[in-house]
Scaffold this active site. Structure first.
Site, PDB file in Angstrom:
ATOM      1  N   PRO A  65      -9.667 -14.550   1.874  1.00  0.00           N
ATOM      2  CA  PRO A  65     -10.216 -15.187   3.059  1.00  0.00           C
ATOM      3  C   PRO A  65      -8.905 -16.017   3.685  1.00  0.00           C
ATOM      4  O   PRO A  65      -8.611 -15.866   4.772  1.00  0.00           O
ATOM      5  CB  PRO A  65     -11.420 -15.813   3.101  1.00  0.00           C
ATOM      6  N   LYS A 170       2.459 -11.455  12.078  1.00  0.00           N
ATOM      7  CA  LYS A 170       0.864 -11.379  12.561  1.00  0.00           C
ATOM      8  C   LYS A 170       0.307 -12.538  13.318  1.00  0.00           C
ATOM      9  O   LYS A 170      -0.285 -12.491  14.224  1.00  0.00           O
ATOM     10  CB  LYS A 170       0.180 -11.469  10.970  1.00  0.00           C
ATOM     11  N   LYS A 245      -9.293 -18.873  13.547  1.00  0.00           N
ATOM     12  CA  LYS A 245      -8.576 -18.943  12.115  1.00  0.00           C
ATOM     13  C   LYS A 245      -7.153 -18.642  12.503  1.00  0.00           C
ATOM     14  O   LYS A 245      -6.178 -19.369  11.946  1.00  0.00           O
ATOM     15  CB  LYS A 245      -9.189 -18.092  11.277  1.00  0.00           C
TER      16      LYS A 245
HETATM   17  P1  NAD Z   1     -14.153 -11.335   3.902  1.00  0.00           P
HETATM   18  O1  NAD Z   1     -14.586 -12.872   3.813  1.00  0.00           O
HETATM   19  O2  NAD Z   1     -15.080 -10.312   4.199  1.00  0.00           O
HETATM   20  O3  NAD Z   1     -13.785 -11.010   2.303  1.00  0.00           O
HETATM   21  C1  NAD Z   1     -12.923 -12.076   1.463  1.00  0.00           C
HETATM   22  C2  NAD Z   1     -13.552 -11.513  -0.100  1.00  0.00           C
HETATM   23  O4  NAD Z   1     -12.761 -12.544  -0.970  1.00  0.00           O
HETATM   24  C3  NAD Z   1     -14.986 -11.963  -0.309  1.00  0.00           C
HETATM   25  O5  NAD Z   1     -15.402 -10.655  -0.943  1.00  0.00           O
HETATM   26  C4  NAD Z   1     -15.148 -13.169  -1.370  1.00  0.00           C
HETATM   27  O6  NAD Z   1     -16.083 -12.884  -2.215  1.00  0.00           O
HETATM   28  C5  NAD Z   1     -13.769 -12.860  -1.941  1.00  0.00           C
HETATM   29  N1  NAD Z   1     -13.171 -14.027  -2.433  1.00  0.00           N
HETATM   30  C6  NAD Z   1     -13.281 -15.405  -2.110  1.00  0.00           C
HETATM   31  N2  NAD Z   1     -12.740 -16.316  -2.915  1.00  0.00           N
HETATM   32  C7  NAD Z   1     -12.587 -15.414  -4.039  1.00  0.00           C
HETATM   33  C8  NAD Z   1     -11.599 -15.846  -5.213  1.00  0.00           C
HETATM   34  N3  NAD Z   1     -11.479 -17.105  -5.655  1.00  0.00           N
HETATM   35  N4  NAD Z   1     -11.637 -14.849  -6.320  1.00  0.00           N
HETATM   36  C9  NAD Z   1     -12.080 -13.657  -5.925  1.00  0.00           C
HETATM   37  N5  NAD Z   1     -12.516 -13.138  -4.718  1.00  0.00           N
HETATM   38  C10 NAD Z   1     -12.729 -13.900  -3.871  1.00  0.00           C
HETATM   39  O7  NAD Z   1     -12.847 -11.265   4.690  1.00  0.00           O
HETATM   40  P2  NAD Z   1     -12.132 -10.088   5.197  1.00  0.00           P
HETATM   41  O8  NAD Z   1     -12.633  -9.785   6.722  1.00  0.00           O
HETATM   42  O9  NAD Z   1     -12.137  -8.862   4.156  1.00  0.00           O
HETATM   43  O10 NAD Z   1     -10.669 -10.610   5.488  1.00  0.00           O
HETATM   44  C11 NAD Z   1      -9.694 -10.834   4.431  1.00  0.00           C
HETATM   45  C12 NAD Z   1      -8.362 -11.043   4.939  1.00  0.00           C
HETATM   46  O11 NAD Z   1      -7.793 -10.126   6.159  1.00  0.00           O
HETATM   47  C13 NAD Z   1      -8.519 -12.590   5.831  1.00  0.00           C
HETATM   48  O12 NAD Z   1      -7.559 -13.115   5.659  1.00  0.00           O
HETATM   49  C14 NAD Z   1      -8.736 -12.008   7.473  1.00  0.00           C
HETATM   50  O13 NAD Z   1      -8.199 -13.142   8.118  1.00  0.00           O
HETATM   51  C15 NAD Z   1      -7.717 -10.630   7.272  1.00  0.00           C
HETATM   52  N6  NAD Z   1      -7.930  -9.852   8.311  1.00  0.00           N
HETATM   53  C16 NAD Z   1      -9.290  -9.550   8.581  1.00  0.00           C
HETATM   54  C17 NAD Z   1      -9.767  -8.639   9.563  1.00  0.00           C
HETATM   55  C18 NAD Z   1     -11.089  -8.239   9.907  1.00  0.00           C
HETATM   56  O14 NAD Z   1     -11.407  -7.615  11.043  1.00  0.00           O
HETATM   57  N7  NAD Z   1     -12.071  -8.573   9.013  1.00  0.00           N
HETATM   58  C19 NAD Z   1      -8.559  -8.022  10.291  1.00  0.00           C
HETATM   59  C20 NAD Z   1      -7.390  -8.057   9.908  1.00  0.00           C
HETATM   60  C21 NAD Z   1      -7.145  -9.259   9.087  1.00  0.00           C
END
Ligand code: NAD
Length: 295
Positions: A65, A170, A245
Site C-alpha cells: 500500500p 508516476k 495519497k
Molecule cells: P491493497 O490495499 O488492495 O493491497 C495491499 C496488500 O498489501 C493487502 O493485501 C495487504 O494485506 C498487503 N500488506 C500490507 N502490509 C503488508 C505487509 N507488511 N506484508 C505483506 N503484505 C502486506 O492495495 P492495492 O490497490 O493493491 O495497491 C497497491 C499499490 O498499488 C499501492 O501503492 C497503490 O497506490 C498502487 N496502485 C493502485 C491502483 C488501484 O487502482 N488500486 C492503481 C495503480 C497503483
C-alpha cells in the site's frame, strides 16, 4: 521462473494470478490469509514471512500500500533483505515516494542486491487483463532482466531512468491528473450555472484547447461520457482516497526538494475535504459535487 510475490491486494493478487497462469512458480506472502488460500489453490506456495518467501527464488516482486509497508517488508528482521541471496533481482511496484525506494535500494546494494521501482497505471482492470503500464526506474542492465516478467502482467514497459525515477514519473503524472480534474469540474459547473447545454460545452472543450483526459475520457458531468464513472454514480474508476495519497506523495516530494507545487497543494486539500465528507471511495471525478448546489 521461481518468483516471490509479496502484497496480494486489489492489484497484487491479479498480477500474481497472471504470473501463475504464465507458468511461473510463485512464493506468496501477505497478511491476508484468505487471498493466500485462494492463490494457493492456483498453485502458489504460501510463505510464513517475506524472508521465507524470498528464499531460493530468482526474482522478487512487491506490491504494497504505502512507504511504511515497503520499509518494513524489506528491512524488518524477517524481511526481504534478511532472506535474499546476492544477485537476485528485486522490483517494487507499489506507488510510494522516490526517497523510500532509493533508501531501500541503498540498503540492498550493501549485500549485492539490486532493487528497482516499477509503479503501475491501469488500475485493477489493467491488473486483471494484464495490460498495465509499468514506469520503470532501473539500470538498463536490470531493465532487460525485468522486462520479460513485467510483460506477463502489462502491455507498456517504459524506462524512466535509474531507481526512483519510476515513482517520479508516476507522482508527476498523477498530480497533473488531480489538478486537471479539478479544472474540468470547475469549468463544467460554471457552464451549467451560466445556462449552456452541457453536451455542447463538453464537445466544444473536447475539440478546443481545453481538451484533456479529464474532459474527454473521464468527464465529471454525468451523461457526457457513457463509460465514465460520472455516468454510474461515480462508482468504480480511481478512488478519491487513492488520488489523495498520490497528491500527498507529490507535495511531500516537492517539500523535500524545495519546489513549489501550488495547484497540486490546492488539489490535495480539495480531495482531503472530499475524503472527510465520506466520499473518498467515490471516483475522483466526484470532486465536481463540491461545486454544485445540494439537491
Ligand atoms: P491493497 O490495499 O488492495 O493491497 C495491499 C496488500 O498489501 C493487502 O493485501 C495487504 O494485506 C498487503 N500488506 C500490507 N502490509 C503488508 C505487509 N507488511 N506484508 C505483506 N503484505 C502486506 O492495495 P492495492 O490497490 O493493491 O495497491 C497497491 C499499490 O498499488 C499501492 O501503492 C497503490 O497506490 C498502487 N496502485 C493502485 C491502483 C488501484 O487502482 N488500486 C492503481 C495503480 C497503483
Amino acid at each position: 521462473m521461481k518468483i516471490a510475490f509479496i502484497g496480494l491486494g486489489n492489484m497484487g493478487a491479479p498480477m500474481a494470478r497472471n504470473l501463475i497462469r504464465a507458468g511461473n512458480q510463485l512464493h506468496l506472502f501477505d497478511l491476508n490469509q484468505q487471498v493466500l488460500s485462494e492463490l494457493a489453490e492456483l498453485g502458489g506456495r504460501v510463505s510464513k514471512s517475506p524472508k521465507h518467501a524470498v528464499e531460493g527464488v530468482e526474482l522478487v516482486i512487491t506490491m504494497l500500500p504505502a512507504a511504511a509497508h515497503v520499509r518494513s517488508v524489506y528491512l524488518n528482521e524477517d524481511g526481504v533483505l534478511a532472506g535474499i541471496s546476492a544477485g537476485v533481482p528485486v522490483v517494487d511496484c507499489s506507488t510510494i515516494d522516490p526517497k523510500t525506494i532509493r533508501d531501500v535500494a541503498a540498503a540492498a546494494a550493501k549485500q549485492g542486491v539490486v532493487v528497482s521501482d516499477a509503479p503501475v497505471s491501469g488500475g485493477t482492470g489493467g491488473a486483471q487483463a494484464g495490460t498495465l503500464t509499468f514506469m520503470v526506474g532501473a539500470s538498463p542492465e536490470h531493465l532487460s532482466v525485468l522486462k520479460p516478467i513485467l510483460a506477463q502482467m502489462g502491455r507498456n514497459i517504459v524506462h524512466c531512468g535509474e531507481v526512483g525515477t519510476g515513482q517520479i514519473a508516476k507522482i508527476c503524472n498523477n498530480m497533473l491528473l488531480g489538478i486537471s480534474m479539478v479544472g474540468v469540474a470547475e469549468t463544467m459547473a460554471l457552464g451549467n450555472s451560466l445556462g449552456i447545454d452541457m453536451e455542447i460545452l463538453a464537445n466544444i472543450i473536447n475539440t478546443s484547447t481545453g481538451r484533456c483526459w479529464s474532459s474527454e475520457v473521464c468527464n465529471p458531468w454525468p451523461g457526457i461520457v457513457e463509460t465514465a464513472p460520472a455516468s454510474r454514480g461515480y462508482s468504480g474508476g480511481f478512488g478519491a482516497d487513492l488520488m489523495l495519497k498520490d497528491l500527498g506523495l507529490a507535495t511531500e516530494a516537492a517539500r523535500v526538494s524545495h519546489q513549489p507545487v501550488i495547484l497540486g497543494a490546492v488539489a490535495q486539500q480539495m480531495y482531503q475535504a472530499m475524503s472527510l465528507r465520506g466520499d473518498g471511495g467515490k471516483d475522483f471525478s466526484a470532486i465536481i459535487e463540491g461545486y454544485l448546489k445540494s439537491k
